[in-house]
Design an enzyme around this catalytic site. Structure first.
Site, PDB file in Angstrom:
ATOM      1  N   GLU A 152       0.825  -1.202   0.000  1.00 50.49           N
ATOM      2  CA  GLU A 152       0.000   0.000   0.000  1.00 50.49           C
ATOM      3  C   GLU A 152       0.866   1.261   0.000  1.00 50.49           C
ATOM      4  OE1 GLU A 152      -4.185  -1.172   2.069  1.00 50.49           O
ATOM      5  OE2 GLU A 152      -2.438  -1.247   3.395  1.00 50.49           O
ATOM      6  N   GLU A 162      -3.321  -9.886   2.573  1.00 53.43           N
ATOM      7  CA  GLU A 162      -4.191  -9.883   3.740  1.00 53.43           C
ATOM      8  C   GLU A 162      -5.238 -11.005   3.749  1.00 53.43           C
ATOM      9  OE1 GLU A 162      -2.748  -5.584   3.533  1.00 53.43           O
ATOM     10  OE2 GLU A 162      -3.222  -7.202   2.135  1.00 53.43           O
TER      11      GLU A 162
END
Length: 268
Positions: free
Chosen positions: A122, A142
């Site tokens: 990210e 994730e």
């Protein structure tokens, strides 16, 4: 006396030299994962850089050769929060204070030296230019641990690369190497690990050749107008734009072109 193997560096550092800031996440014992303390320090650094007009480029990287950052520190107490608790406490600036930050007008180069996973990926998505070692690995992993890339990963990836490529990564949590990410358009350049610093420096040098006011304006125009059409965006009187149009840089650039010499940007 040599340091014992039990000693662990646990810090985030900022150095500024020749108008270039370098941000290093140095938590190598957890592959440069970010805990609450590191998150706060990163936000502090970005806030400082926002107020420093002398900085013309930023390089962010992870210490060592194994990882850029593997995201959230899964060994930290924060992972004991429920998903709703984590979601409720999200940083408005995103992971590392960078992934969703829209107020930083200086260009950011991600120097990806190893794993860029989860929140680390990210942060890469929050950068403007990505230079990677050929050994680097990227992924929003994730889902493989029952989590979600809530700091911009899900929404940013589908906007930065083709839909099916993005969904192929998001729905599987798989990792992709630097060459594959370059073919998708997320990475600007892939080089052997030993050439990474030289490659990053080339990009920095190209930024520094440009007028500082022009570079800041481009960054501000992009980050502040993504919700507008191109025609609407053109008419927006952003502060950086108005300053650039009536700047010493603007006059010097034209003068240098006419005199067939490299420009000398005023005050730099």
């Amino acid at each position: 006396m040599t340091a014992s193997v039990e000693e662990r560096v646990d810090t985030v550092t900022l150095t500024i030299e020749n108008h270039v800031a370098t941000v290093v996440i140095d938590r190598q014992h957890v592959l440069n994962a970010v805990d609450a303390t590191a998150q706060a320090k990163l936000n502090e650094i970005w806030d400082q850089l926002e107020g420093d007009s002398s900085v013309r480029a930023v390089v962010i990287t992870g210490a060592g050769s194994r990882a850029f950052s593997v995201g959230a520190d899964m060994s930290a107490p924060a992972v004991d929060k429920t998903g709703l608790e984590y979601w409720a406490g999200l940083d408005p600036n995103g992971f590392g204070g960078l992934s969703l930050r829209t107020t930083l007008d200086v260009p950011v180069i991600a120097r990806v030296n190893g794993y860029a996973l989860g929140g680390g990926m990210e942060m890469v998505l929050g950068a403007d230019i990505v230079v990677a070692a050929d050994t680097a690995k990227f992924g929003l992993t994730e889902p493989r641990v029952g989590r979600l890339a809530l700091d911009g990963g899900i929404h940013q990836l589908v906007r930065r690369i083709p839909y099916t490529q993005a969904m192929g990564m998001l729905l599987t949590g798989r990792k992709a190497d630097a060459a594959e990410m370059r073919s998708m358009g997320l990475v600007n350049e892939v080089v052997p690990a030993e050439e990474l610093d030289a490659a990053v420096q080339r990009w920095v040098d190209q930024i520094l050749v440009c007028a500082p006011t022009s570079v800041r304006t481009v960054k501000q125009m992009v980050t502040q107008t993504t919700h507008l059409t191109a025609k609407e965006a053109r008419g927006l009187r952003l502060p950086a734009l108005m300053a650039a149009l009536d700047s010493e840089d603007s006059a010097e650039g034209v003068r240098a072109f006419q005199e067939k010499r490299p420009p000398v940007w005023p005050g730099r």
